[in-house]
Design a protein around this motif. Structure first.
Motif, PDB file in Angstrom:
ATOM      1  N   ASP A 147       5.917 -56.801 -46.143  1.00  0.00           N
ATOM      2  CA  ASP A 147       6.852 -55.906 -46.117  1.00  0.00           C
ATOM      3  C   ASP A 147       6.814 -55.283 -44.952  1.00  0.00           C
ATOM      4  OD1 ASP A 147       8.734 -52.775 -47.413  1.00  0.00           O
ATOM      5  OD2 ASP A 147       7.089 -52.267 -45.189  1.00  0.00           O
ATOM      6  N   LYS A 148       5.183 -55.847 -43.720  1.00  0.00           N
ATOM      7  CA  LYS A 148       5.599 -55.777 -42.862  1.00  0.00           C
ATOM      8  C   LYS A 148       6.252 -56.578 -41.742  1.00  0.00           C
ATOM      9  CE  LYS A 148       1.422 -55.520 -39.268  1.00  0.00           C
ATOM     10  NZ  LYS A 148       0.261 -55.430 -38.922  1.00  0.00           N
ATOM     11  N   GLU A 149       5.866 -57.502 -42.558  1.00  0.00           N
ATOM     12  CA  GLU A 149       7.049 -58.652 -41.910  1.00  0.00           C
ATOM     13  C   GLU A 149       8.859 -58.700 -42.010  1.00  0.00           C
ATOM     14  OE1 GLU A 149       3.759 -62.294 -42.914  1.00  0.00           O
ATOM     15  OE2 GLU A 149       5.732 -61.881 -44.536  1.00  0.00           O
ATOM     16  N   MET A 150       9.258 -57.875 -42.996  1.00  0.00           N
ATOM     17  CA  MET A 150      10.256 -57.959 -43.275  1.00  0.00           C
ATOM     18  C   MET A 150      10.314 -56.705 -42.119  1.00  0.00           C
ATOM     19  SD  MET A 150      11.944 -59.223 -44.535  1.00  0.00           S
ATOM     20  CE  MET A 150      12.245 -59.585 -45.794  1.00  0.00           C
ATOM     21  N   ASP A 151       9.699 -55.287 -41.679  1.00  0.00           N
ATOM     22  CA  ASP A 151       9.559 -54.348 -40.613  1.00  0.00           C
ATOM     23  C   ASP A 151       9.958 -55.802 -39.099  1.00  0.00           C
ATOM     24  OD1 ASP A 151       9.919 -52.098 -42.086  1.00  0.00           O
ATOM     25  OD2 ASP A 151       7.417 -52.450 -42.201  1.00  0.00           O
ATOM     26  N   GLN A 152       9.044 -56.098 -38.684  1.00  0.00           N
ATOM     27  CA  GLN A 152       9.182 -57.624 -37.402  1.00  0.00           C
ATOM     28  C   GLN A 152      10.388 -57.712 -37.805  1.00  0.00           C
ATOM     29  OE1 GLN A 152       5.830 -60.273 -37.712  1.00  0.00           O
ATOM     30  NE2 GLN A 152       7.062 -60.576 -35.275  1.00  0.00           N
ATOM     31  N   VAL A 153      11.234 -58.207 -38.984  1.00  0.00           N
ATOM     32  CA  VAL A 153      12.944 -59.458 -38.595  1.00  0.00           C
ATOM     33  C   VAL A 153      13.897 -57.994 -38.099  1.00  0.00           C
ATOM     34  CG1 VAL A 153      14.491 -60.088 -39.886  1.00  0.00           C
ATOM     35  CG2 VAL A 153      12.183 -60.976 -40.141  1.00  0.00           C
ATOM     36  N   ALA A 154      13.921 -57.088 -38.786  1.00  0.00           N
ATOM     37  CA  ALA A 154      13.971 -56.037 -38.592  1.00  0.00           C
ATOM     38  C   ALA A 154      14.174 -55.279 -37.890  1.00  0.00           C
ATOM     39  CB  ALA A 154      14.454 -55.192 -39.765  1.00  0.00           C
ATOM     40  N   GLN A 155      13.606 -55.275 -37.254  1.00  0.00           N
ATOM     41  CA  GLN A 155      13.009 -54.402 -35.505  1.00  0.00           C
ATOM     42  C   GLN A 155      13.376 -55.360 -33.867  1.00  0.00           C
ATOM     43  OE1 GLN A 155      12.059 -51.356 -34.525  1.00  0.00           O
ATOM     44  NE2 GLN A 155      10.885 -50.109 -36.568  1.00  0.00           N
ATOM     45  N   SER A 156      13.402 -56.374 -34.676  1.00  0.00           N
ATOM     46  CA  SER A 156      13.452 -58.160 -34.068  1.00  0.00           C
ATOM     47  C   SER A 156      14.835 -57.789 -33.352  1.00  0.00           C
ATOM     48  CB  SER A 156      13.437 -59.148 -34.050  1.00  0.00           C
ATOM     49  OG  SER A 156      11.368 -59.212 -33.988  1.00  0.00           O
ATOM     50  N   LEU A 157      15.574 -57.665 -34.419  1.00  0.00           N
ATOM     51  CA  LEU A 157      17.215 -57.304 -34.749  1.00  0.00           C
ATOM     52  C   LEU A 157      17.893 -56.091 -33.455  1.00  0.00           C
ATOM     53  CD1 LEU A 157      19.839 -58.424 -35.891  1.00  0.00           C
ATOM     54  CD2 LEU A 157      19.975 -57.418 -37.920  1.00  0.00           C
ATOM     55  N   ILE A 158      17.630 -55.591 -33.612  1.00  0.00           N
ATOM     56  CA  ILE A 158      17.658 -54.714 -33.284  1.00  0.00           C
ATOM     57  C   ILE A 158      16.856 -54.367 -31.776  1.00  0.00           C
ATOM     58  CG2 ILE A 158      18.510 -52.722 -35.064  1.00  0.00           C
ATOM     59  CD1 ILE A 158      15.372 -51.012 -34.035  1.00  0.00           C
ATOM     60  N   GLY A 189      16.292 -49.281 -41.198  1.00  0.00           N
ATOM     61  CA  GLY A 189      15.812 -49.351 -42.485  1.00  0.00           C
ATOM     62  C   GLY A 189      16.943 -49.937 -43.732  1.00  0.00           C
ATOM     63  N   GLY A 190      18.305 -49.776 -42.917  1.00  0.00           N
ATOM     64  CA  GLY A 190      19.212 -50.350 -44.196  1.00  0.00           C
ATOM     65  C   GLY A 190      19.635 -52.235 -44.097  1.00  0.00           C
ATOM     66  N   TRP A 191      19.175 -52.772 -42.618  1.00  0.00           N
ATOM     67  CA  TRP A 191      19.415 -54.198 -42.596  1.00  0.00           C
ATOM     68  C   TRP A 191      17.800 -54.591 -43.045  1.00  0.00           C
ATOM     69  CZ3 TRP A 191      22.671 -56.786 -40.832  1.00  0.00           C
ATOM     70  CH2 TRP A 191      23.441 -56.508 -39.993  1.00  0.00           C
ATOM     71  N   LYS A 192      16.616 -54.099 -42.770  1.00  0.00           N
ATOM     72  CA  LYS A 192      16.010 -54.400 -43.374  1.00  0.00           C
ATOM     73  C   LYS A 192      15.923 -54.634 -45.365  1.00  0.00           C
ATOM     74  CE  LYS A 192      10.844 -53.231 -44.528  1.00  0.00           C
ATOM     75  NZ  LYS A 192       9.757 -52.271 -44.662  1.00  0.00           N
ATOM     76  N   THR A 193      16.656 -54.166 -45.426  1.00  0.00           N
ATOM     77  CA  THR A 193      16.571 -53.733 -47.658  1.00  0.00           C
ATOM     78  C   THR A 193      17.866 -55.092 -47.461  1.00  0.00           C
ATOM     79  OG1 THR A 193      16.659 -51.782 -47.258  1.00  0.00           O
ATOM     80  CG2 THR A 193      17.994 -52.547 -49.406  1.00  0.00           C
ATOM     81  N   SER A 194      18.741 -54.968 -46.657  1.00  0.00           N
ATOM     82  CA  SER A 194      19.915 -55.957 -46.536  1.00  0.00           C
ATOM     83  C   SER A 194      19.604 -57.320 -46.770  1.00  0.00           C
ATOM     84  CB  SER A 194      20.960 -56.176 -45.686  1.00  0.00           C
ATOM     85  OG  SER A 194      21.415 -54.776 -45.859  1.00  0.00           O
ATOM     86  N   VAL A 195      18.191 -57.492 -45.883  1.00  0.00           N
ATOM     87  CA  VAL A 195      17.378 -59.029 -45.547  1.00  0.00           C
ATOM     88  C   VAL A 195      17.155 -59.114 -46.753  1.00  0.00           C
ATOM     89  CG1 VAL A 195      16.726 -60.266 -44.562  1.00  0.00           C
ATOM     90  CG2 VAL A 195      17.668 -58.924 -43.209  1.00  0.00           C
ATOM     91  N   LYS A 196      15.997 -58.098 -47.534  1.00  0.00           N
ATOM     92  CA  LYS A 196      15.637 -58.188 -47.783  1.00  0.00           C
ATOM     93  C   LYS A 196      16.142 -59.258 -49.248  1.00  0.00           C
ATOM     94  CE  LYS A 196      11.128 -54.812 -48.570  1.00  0.00           C
ATOM     95  NZ  LYS A 196      10.927 -53.755 -49.081  1.00  0.00           N
ATOM     96  N   TYR A 197      17.791 -57.980 -49.990  1.00  0.00           N
ATOM     97  CA  TYR A 197      18.435 -58.234 -50.866  1.00  0.00           C
ATOM     98  C   TYR A 197      18.677 -59.640 -50.609  1.00  0.00           C
ATOM     99  CZ  TYR A 197      18.365 -54.283 -53.221  1.00  0.00           C
ATOM    100  OH  TYR A 197      17.607 -52.962 -54.340  1.00  0.00           O
ATOM    101  N   LYS A 198      19.232 -60.412 -49.456  1.00  0.00           N
ATOM    102  CA  LYS A 198      19.397 -61.551 -49.026  1.00  0.00           C
ATOM    103  C   LYS A 198      18.338 -62.472 -49.580  1.00  0.00           C
ATOM    104  CE  LYS A 198      22.918 -64.141 -46.883  1.00  0.00           C
ATOM    105  NZ  LYS A 198      24.031 -64.221 -47.741  1.00  0.00           N
ATOM    106  N   LEU A 199      17.663 -62.762 -48.760  1.00  0.00           N
ATOM    107  CA  LEU A 199      16.065 -63.647 -48.822  1.00  0.00           C
ATOM    108  C   LEU A 199      15.637 -63.899 -50.730  1.00  0.00           C
ATOM    109  CD1 LEU A 199      14.290 -65.183 -47.614  1.00  0.00           C
ATOM    110  CD2 LEU A 199      12.535 -63.612 -47.217  1.00  0.00           C
ATOM    111  N   SER A 200      15.977 -62.105 -51.519  1.00  0.00           N
ATOM    112  CA  SER A 200      15.658 -62.831 -53.001  1.00  0.00           C
ATOM    113  C   SER A 200      16.934 -63.386 -53.329  1.00  0.00           C
ATOM    114  CB  SER A 200      15.973 -61.347 -53.360  1.00  0.00           C
ATOM    115  OG  SER A 200      15.165 -61.122 -54.894  1.00  0.00           O
ATOM    116  N   ASN A 201      18.251 -63.435 -53.347  1.00  0.00           N
ATOM    117  CA  ASN A 201      18.599 -64.437 -53.741  1.00  0.00           C
ATOM    118  C   ASN A 201      18.651 -65.858 -53.484  1.00  0.00           C
ATOM    119  OD1 ASN A 201      20.445 -61.745 -55.001  1.00  0.00           O
ATOM    120  ND2 ASN A 201      21.690 -61.583 -53.059  1.00  0.00           N
ATOM    121  N   TYR A 202      18.373 -66.003 -52.083  1.00  0.00           N
ATOM    122  CA  TYR A 202      18.170 -67.080 -51.542  1.00  0.00           C
ATOM    123  C   TYR A 202      17.191 -67.538 -52.558  1.00  0.00           C
ATOM    124  CZ  TYR A 202      18.509 -71.247 -47.706  1.00  0.00           C
ATOM    125  OH  TYR A 202      18.368 -72.042 -47.085  1.00  0.00           O
TER     126      TYR A 202
END
Length: 368
Positions: free
Chosen positions: A133-144, A160-173
């Motif tokens: 979760d911390k690393e996903m926060d890092q990704v989303a923060q880097s984006l904005i 927060g929305g980007w973080k959730t979207s990346v999580k789902y995208k990674l899960s599908n991948y």
């Protein structure tokens, strides 16, 4: 000497075709864990030399072109965004200018959002397929941070929305990777979980913080059966003399098989030692550690001891007979004197010297 020249629009590229593309193999460095077999091997100066040499120690003895390890790297301290598609970058550039001028945020269309998420996921899997979760926060923060136009005004963090979207995208991948047989993902498939506990959330196995090559694939020319045969050969090779290079190559090739056993089966230590006795030699422990983490074990350990100077105070506060020996060791090593059995002048920092010397005394049975 043969050369091959390539010319393209006024650019001349000269390639030396005569240089062989070979790997340099170095001798095994002196062991510091068996001073009985090698009384000079535990000298702090020799430890310092072996841990600081570039390209001549066991820390760098692993072929960089090995196919049994993945091309992943450790998770970065700062996550750097990848380049998105050309049209996506143009849209973001224009939207960032508008954000700077009047604070207008961008609501990305489906195509742009998909391009951004795809680029982020492809960058993430260069490091790992399961992200905290911390690393996903890092990704989303880097984006904005790089594209402030994507900041979400309704979110407390702005992403927060980007973080959730990346999580789902990674899960599908990961689902796609599972279908392709990626070992890091298939180990968590339902069929590999115990009966009665076959749920997606149960016992998810993923890389720990330092593990880079968590679930490597088999070398391209090998199968599980051929690697199992190689494991049996290693048991007999262990009894032969002067075959260190052969064993080293076989241990390198069978790395993926060992990792699958550890991750999937979690064998008991005794059972694992019986199957892989060659792994518990000092040079192979160092090599295996670097295969998994990409970090040299011995030099990293000693360098980190030097950083944590609090250990010096701990040594000095130690009481009893051992405490007295350590105080004497620290005082005398600070003056770079010679110790019996340690012929070379001491040149490493005090913390590393005291720690190494403590291990030396323990190994020789001088203290208990």
């Amino acid at each position: 000497m043969g050369f091959h020249c390539m010319g393209l629009k006024g650019t001349l590229k000269v390639i030396d075709m005569s240089r062989p593309n070979t790997m340099q193999h170095h001798d095994e460095m002196l062991t510091v864990l068996n001073p009985v077999a090698n009384p000079h091997a535990f000298s702090p100066s020799s430890v310092n030399d072996s841990s600081s040499m570039s390209g001549a120690s066991v820390d760098t003895d692993i072929p960089s072109s090995c196919e049994s390890t993945s091309s992943r790297s450790s998770w970065p301290a700062v996550f750097h965004l990848p380049k998105f598609s050309y049209d996506a970058e143009l849209k973001l550039q224009q939207a960032n200018l508008a954000y700077v001028k009047n604070g207008t945020v961008l609501i990305p269309d489906p195509k742009l959002k998909s391009s951004i998420l795809e680029g982020l996921v492809q960058e993430i899997v260069k490091y790992k397929v399961y992200v905290s979760d911390k690393e996903m926060d890092q990704v989303a923060q880097s984006l904005i941070k790089k594209h402030p136009c994507l900041t979400e005004k309704g979110s407390s963090t702005g992403c927060g929305g980007w973080k959730t979207s990346v999580k789902y995208k990674l899960s599908n991948y990961r689902t796609l990777l599972r279908k392709l047989g990626c070992p890091e993902v298939t180990v968590n498939s339902l069929k590999n979980k115990p009966a009665g506990r076959r749920s997606a959330a149960f016992g998810v196995k993923k890389a720990k913080r330092a593990e880079v090559n968590f679930g490597p694939i088999y070398p391209s020319e090998e199968t599980k059966e051929s690697l199992e045969a190689m494991q049996k050969d290693l048991l007999s090779d262990l009894k032969k003399r002067n075959n260190r290079e052969i064993m080293k190559r076989k241990m390198e090739k069978t790395f993926a098989l060992r990792r699958h056993e550890v991750v999937r089966d979690a064998p008991m230590v005794e059972e694992f030692m019986a199957r892989w006795p060659a792994l518990f030699a000092v040079n192979e422990i160092n090599a295996e550690f670097k295969r998994i983490t990409t970090v040299p074990l011995q030099s990293r350990f000693l360098s980190q001891l030097d950083v944590h100077t609090e250990l010096t105070r701990l040594f000095q506060r130690r009481g009893g007979h051992l405490g007295q020996k350590l105080k004497t060791t620290i005082a005398q090593m600070a003056d770079a004197v010679h110790w019996p059995g340690l012929p070379s002048p001491v040149s490493t920092p005090v913390v590393g010297r005291a720690s190494v010397f403590l291990l030396y005394l323990l190994q020789r049975g001088a203290i208990s």
